[in-house]
Design an enzyme around this catalytic site. Structure first.
Site, short mmCIF file in Angstrom:
data_model
loop_
_atom_site.label_atom_id
_atom_site.label_comp_id
_atom_site.label_asym_id
_atom_site.label_seq_id
_atom_site.Cartn_x
_atom_site.Cartn_y
_atom_site.Cartn_z
N SER A 135 -44.96 9.93 49.21
CA SER A 135 -44.44 9.62 50.54
C SER A 135 -45.35 8.57 51.16
O SER A 135 -46.55 8.81 51.32
CB SER A 135 -44.43 10.90 51.37
OG SER A 135 -44.06 10.62 52.71
N LYS A 161 -40.93 7.27 48.40
CA LYS A 161 -40.24 7.54 49.68
C LYS A 161 -41.01 6.80 50.75
O LYS A 161 -42.23 6.88 50.80
CB LYS A 161 -40.24 9.05 49.92
CG LYS A 161 -40.26 9.51 51.37
CD LYS A 161 -40.06 11.01 51.47
CE LYS A 161 -40.75 11.60 52.68
NZ LYS A 161 -40.61 13.08 52.75
N LYS A 163 -41.41 6.12 54.93
CA LYS A 163 -41.08 6.58 56.26
C LYS A 163 -40.42 5.43 57.02
O LYS A 163 -40.84 4.27 56.88
CB LYS A 163 -42.36 7.00 57.00
CG LYS A 163 -43.04 8.21 56.38
CD LYS A 163 -42.19 9.46 56.57
CE LYS A 163 -42.96 10.72 56.20
NZ LYS A 163 -42.15 11.93 56.46
N ASP A 189 -37.27 8.36 54.81
CA ASP A 189 -37.39 9.57 55.65
C ASP A 189 -37.59 9.14 57.10
O ASP A 189 -38.58 8.50 57.43
CB ASP A 189 -38.58 10.42 55.18
CG ASP A 189 -38.70 11.75 55.92
OD1 ASP A 189 -37.87 12.02 56.81
OD2 ASP A 189 -39.63 12.52 55.60
N GLU A 214 -33.42 10.89 54.41
CA GLU A 214 -33.92 12.20 54.83
C GLU A 214 -33.99 12.29 56.35
O GLU A 214 -34.56 11.43 57.01
CB GLU A 214 -35.31 12.39 54.21
CG GLU A 214 -35.97 13.73 54.49
CD GLU A 214 -37.33 13.86 53.78
OE1 GLU A 214 -37.66 13.00 52.93
OE2 GLU A 214 -38.07 14.79 54.10
N ASP A 239 -34.38 17.87 56.13
CA ASP A 239 -35.72 18.46 56.06
C ASP A 239 -35.86 19.37 57.29
O ASP A 239 -35.58 20.58 57.22
CB ASP A 239 -36.76 17.33 56.02
CG ASP A 239 -38.21 17.78 56.12
OD1 ASP A 239 -38.46 18.99 56.30
OD2 ASP A 239 -39.13 16.94 56.05
N LYS A 263 -39.29 23.04 51.90
CA LYS A 263 -40.71 23.24 52.17
C LYS A 263 -40.87 24.70 52.51
O LYS A 263 -40.27 25.19 53.48
CB LYS A 263 -41.16 22.41 53.37
CG LYS A 263 -41.19 20.90 53.16
CD LYS A 263 -41.59 20.19 54.43
CE LYS A 263 -41.55 18.69 54.25
NZ LYS A 263 -41.67 17.96 55.54
N GLY A 291 -43.48 18.03 50.96
CA GLY A 291 -44.92 18.26 51.09
C GLY A 291 -45.35 18.13 52.53
O GLY A 291 -44.60 17.59 53.37
O1 OSB Z 1 -41.18 14.74 56.72
O2 OSB Z 1 -41.66 15.10 54.70
C1 OSB Z 1 -42.02 14.94 55.86
C2 OSB Z 1 -45.83 14.90 56.02
C3 OSB Z 1 -46.05 15.60 57.18
C4 OSB Z 1 -44.97 16.03 57.91
C5 OSB Z 1 -43.68 15.77 57.47
C6 OSB Z 1 -43.46 15.10 56.29
C7 OSB Z 1 -44.56 14.61 55.57
C8 OSB Z 1 -44.45 13.79 54.38
C9 OSB Z 1 -45.63 13.83 53.44
O3 OSB Z 1 -43.54 13.07 54.15
C10 OSB Z 1 -45.32 14.57 52.20
C11 OSB Z 1 -46.53 14.84 51.35
O4 OSB Z 1 -47.27 15.79 51.60
O5 OSB Z 1 -46.72 14.09 50.39
MG MG Z 2 -39.32 14.76 55.78
#
Ligand code: OSB
Ligand code: MG
Length: 369
Positions: A135, A161, A163, A189, A214, A239, A263, A291
């Site tokens: 991510s 992925k 953001k 995401d 996402e 999510d 999650k 994650g």
């Molecule tokens: O939306 O998936 C998410 C991290 C913190 C809070 C929300 C998210 C995330 C990530 C990181 O996208 C995922 C990771 O731990 O690699």
């Molecule tokens: Mg997410």
């Protein structure tokens, strides 16, 4: 088992680089670890709540409060506790799923260590390694993004992925397609940052062959996600909206998601996470493991969960060094684009005491009344 004590430890671990999402920038991970003790046995559970209530309404100090005042005493006061009954024992407390999940994980870890069983075996995992996705946070510039993603591809990550947020959406995706071609598995995401009025952005994203989008919209609006899903061809993945198996069933029935991010912390524990996996498989909906910047404790457990057969898309299960220079367990490694599923007893390797102590900033203990 009878629980003898619960220890709450807050660890503070610097990130190797700032991590920016639509809801904020993190430079350090403050996480709560729950240490459960019964006789000579111990178990560890990591809480995914972040320092502030930005990804979810739960946050670190709120979790500590609800465990200290309510959830901890409910477990410590029970004549007998198993991982399978933690959910029912804590049911009277509304919400606080991340807090409940961490407690359930600590009890389950203890139970599995005592029995000498790995989490993978307990779950019925069908693989001994899982594909590793990464991510990637919002970057200062498109050039930075291309460089950072190139680095992860060089390290072997099999899925990227990124953001997104309004204003950082179509251009970064286009740049990655131009730099790395149409073949790299790519998804985005939004962490709830858009509204249905941004439908034009999502129609433009349709051109880039993304694996999924996402959580584009509000966490509490399943219906609007269903509307968006009908307007675009890229699969919509949820999510934040999926807080339970019931929410997952609603989202599937309404056509709000054709993919689910699972999650364990968000849904109240690994047992509920497995129920969502089973429900999704029965409905032909793909799932993948999300994650939350976990330490090796949560990261290892996620790798085992992701080894269930319905996890058909690569998860956000990266190596420890994607976020941390030094983990508190032996590091989770990426090899040939995959992370190994831990085979030892319990949900993860035990934290290394010196490494754990070095990052512990607060500890509190409670014992059986
Ligand atoms: O939306 O998936 C998410 C991290 C913190 C809070 C929300 C998210 C995330 C990530 C990181 O996208 C995922 C990771 O731990 O690699
Ligand atoms: Mg997410």
């Amino acid at each position: 088992m009878r629980l003898d004590g619960l220890e709450l430890r807050v660890v503070r671990m610097p990130l190797v680089a700032p991590f920016t999402t639509s809801f904020g920038t993190e430079t350090v991970r403050e996480a709560l670890l729950v240490h459960a003790v019964s006789g000579d046995d111990e178990g560890w559970g990591e809480c995914v709540a972040m320092a502030g209530p930005l990804y979810s309404s739960e946050y670190l100090d709120g979790v500590i409060d609800v465990i200290t005042r309510f959830l901890g005493p409910m477990l410590l006061g029970a004549a007998t506790v198993t991982a399978e009954t933690v959910g029912a024992l804590l049911e009277p407390v509304v919400g606080h799923r991340m807090a409940k999940a961490a407690l359930e994980a600590a009890v389950l870890d203890l139970q599995l260590r005592r029995a000498g069983v790995s989490f993978a075996a307990y779950l019925g995992a069908t693989r001994d390694r899982v594909p590793s996705g990464v991510s990637v946070g919002i970057q200062p510039s498109i050039d930075d993004l291309v460089e950072v993603v190139g680095g992860y591809l060089d390290r072997g990550y099999v899925r990227i992925k990124i953001k997104i947020r309004p204003g950082w959406d179509v251009a970064p995706v286009r740049a990655l397609r131009e730099a790395f071609g149409p073949g790299i598995p790519l998804q985005v995401d939004a962490n709830s940052a858009f509204t249905l009025a941004d439908a034009a952005v999502f129609r433009q994203l349709d051109e880039f062959g993304l694996l999924l989008i996402e959580q584009p919209l509000y966490e509490d609006d399943i219906r609007l996600h269903a509307e968006l899903a009908r307007m675009i061809s890229t699969p919509v993945c949820l999510d934040e909206s999926i807080v339970s198996a019931r929410a997952a069933a609603d989202a599937i029935a309404l056509g709000a998601a054709s993919v689910l991010n699972i999650k364990a912390g968000r849904v109240g524990g690994y047992l509920e996470a497995r129920r969502i996996h089973d429900l999704a498989v029965a409905n032909g909906v793909a799932v993948w493991c999300g994650g939350m910047l976990e330490t090796g404790i949560g990261r290892s457990a996620n790798a085992a969960l992701a080894a269930l057969p319905g996890f058909t898309l690569p998860g956000d299960i990266s190596a420890s060094d994607r976020f941390y220079e030094t983990d508190i367990t032996p590091p989770v490694l990426i090899e040939d684009g995959h992370v190994a599923v831990p085979q030892g007893p319990g949900m993860s390797p035990l934290p290394i005491p010196e490494l754990l102590d070095a990052v512990t900033v607060r500890t509190s203990r409670s014992t059986r009344p």
